[in-house]
Design a protein around this motif. Sequence first.
Motif, mmCIF file in Angstrom:
data_model
loop_
_atom_site.group_PDB
_atom_site.id
_atom_site.type_symbol
_atom_site.label_atom_id
_atom_site.label_comp_id
_atom_site.label_asym_id
_atom_site.label_seq_id
_atom_site.Cartn_x
_atom_site.Cartn_y
_atom_site.Cartn_z
ATOM 1 N N ARG A 1 -15.202 -33.745 -68.165
ATOM 2 C CA ARG A 1 -15.594 -33.151 -69.451
ATOM 3 C C ARG A 1 -16.459 -31.916 -69.178
ATOM 4 O O ARG A 1 -17.316 -31.949 -68.296
ATOM 5 N N VAL A 2 -16.212 -30.864 -69.941
ATOM 6 C CA VAL A 2 -17.037 -29.656 -69.740
ATOM 7 C C VAL A 2 -18.357 -29.754 -70.494
ATOM 8 O O VAL A 2 -19.282 -29.003 -70.227
ATOM 9 N N LEU B 1 -21.940 -35.461 -72.344
ATOM 10 C CA LEU B 1 -21.290 -36.183 -71.230
ATOM 11 C C LEU B 1 -20.508 -35.254 -70.298
ATOM 12 O O LEU B 1 -19.398 -35.568 -69.859
ATOM 13 N N LYS B 2 -21.116 -34.104 -70.036
ATOM 14 C CA LYS B 2 -20.507 -33.188 -69.059
ATOM 15 C C LYS B 2 -20.459 -33.885 -67.692
ATOM 16 O O LYS B 2 -21.481 -34.404 -67.228
ATOM 17 N N ASN B 3 -19.314 -33.916 -67.040
ATOM 18 C CA ASN B 3 -19.228 -34.558 -65.710
ATOM 19 C C ASN B 3 -17.869 -34.267 -65.078
ATOM 20 O O ASN B 3 -16.939 -33.871 -65.771
ATOM 21 N N PRO B 4 -17.753 -34.480 -63.781
ATOM 22 C CA PRO B 4 -16.495 -34.118 -63.101
ATOM 23 C C PRO B 4 -15.375 -35.147 -63.255
ATOM 24 O O PRO B 4 -14.273 -34.934 -62.733
ATOM 25 N N ASP C 1 -10.452 -30.111 -66.078
ATOM 26 C CA ASP C 1 -9.461 -31.152 -65.778
ATOM 27 C C ASP C 1 -9.651 -31.689 -64.354
ATOM 28 O O ASP C 1 -10.411 -31.130 -63.559
ATOM 29 N N GLU C 2 -8.940 -32.770 -64.088
ATOM 30 C CA GLU C 2 -9.109 -33.485 -62.819
ATOM 31 C C GLU C 2 -8.694 -32.631 -61.615
ATOM 32 O O GLU C 2 -9.340 -32.671 -60.563
#
Length: 368
Positions: free
Chosen positions: A124-125, A147-150, A86-87
């Motif tokens: 996204r994990v 699409l793993k990304n922070p 999560d953010e």
Amino acid sequence: MEARPNALLVLHRIGYEYLIRPLLFRGNPQRAHDVALRWLAFFDRWTIPPIANWTLPNTPVAVGGVQLQQRLILAAGFVKGHGFADEQAALAAVAAGKNIVPGWRSMSQMVGLVEYGSFTRWPRVGNSGTVIWRDVPTRSTQNRIGLKNPGVVAAAEFLSRKPLPFQFGINIAVSPGVEDPSIERQEVLASMAAFLDKGVRPTWFTLNLSCPNTEDDPKGNQTEDKARDLCAAVVAAIDAIPLWVKVGPNLSPAQYQSLMRAFAEVDVKAVIATNTQGAPTPDSQGLTAGIGGGRLHAAALTAVHHLMEAKVSHGYLVDVIGCGGVLDGTSYDAYRKLGVDAMQYWSALIYRGPLAAAQIMREGERRS
Ligand SMILES: Cc1cc2nc3c(=O)[nH]c(=O)nc-3n(C[C@H](O)[C@H](O)[C@H](O)COP(=O)(O)O)c2cc1C
């Protein structure tokens, strides 16, 4: 242009082909990828020598609404950051001084132009289990990173604290699973705004339409409308920064034509063709993952051919950027012969090493 041999590139080629690649290829691709990212995070701590300046041929080119400093760009998906649940967790990592986007500095110092991302509105994990494969005989990769990304908020916060390269792109993807066009638009606009509000102004934004929304729409009508609406909204919101759009392979010629028409109408400056091509993974017929590299090359060239045909026959002011199997002078030249002035690459990093772009460009320029 006559390209001079470059001692650093000769050393790199020998070192990578005979030492580093055999070592990396002894382990599984996922582990090699993780090791590479750890090394990049390590090198991000310092300003390393500007290897890109020493190795890349001087071939600036006007493409996609900008004067690019070189013809080859590292495609999205390499410098994209860690995944977070999560953010809040992603922002906490930034506040704690963690490097959440490994390679943010070292990659551009090594290879020159980099497209960061894809970033999505929310972190996204990514997928679990095996998510990267390689097919060595065809110099291909396959991935289902998911699409793993922070997420854009933490990525923007992180990048706003850094001395960013002179030129770079940011790739934004629509969150998988978002079907409602108004939410999709809201998320994309919020994503671009997250960077601009933090003072992170990329040289171009790329909107990744190929993942996952546009691949299975043979008639293309809905996709054309969707692309037009979404791109028009983005162009109006990004304050004169050029918008590029990334599309998938294997669409029908009519769909490439109609997409090109939509892009031209709303002032999209370039289309990147293509993203990866979905196929069953080597481990499971039931799982799909995107193929890049040698096995994508023919399909990407076909896409570029259709897009260029539309561009030339209608005089559209939308540049086409080749992406798919740019691995050596021959594949580089194949795009150049279709009238393409700039290209992106990903799999070449694995098969040719970190200075792949400089090697490929020099091989390509020698052929022309
Ligand atoms: C591991 C991996 C992750 C990727 N992630 C992204 C991504 O997040 N966004 C995107 O637009 N493309 C992504 N791509 C696709 C590449 O940007 C590129 O379009 C594709 O690999 C074709 O280029 P290549 O033939 O040089 O590999 C990814 C590719 C790989 C291999």
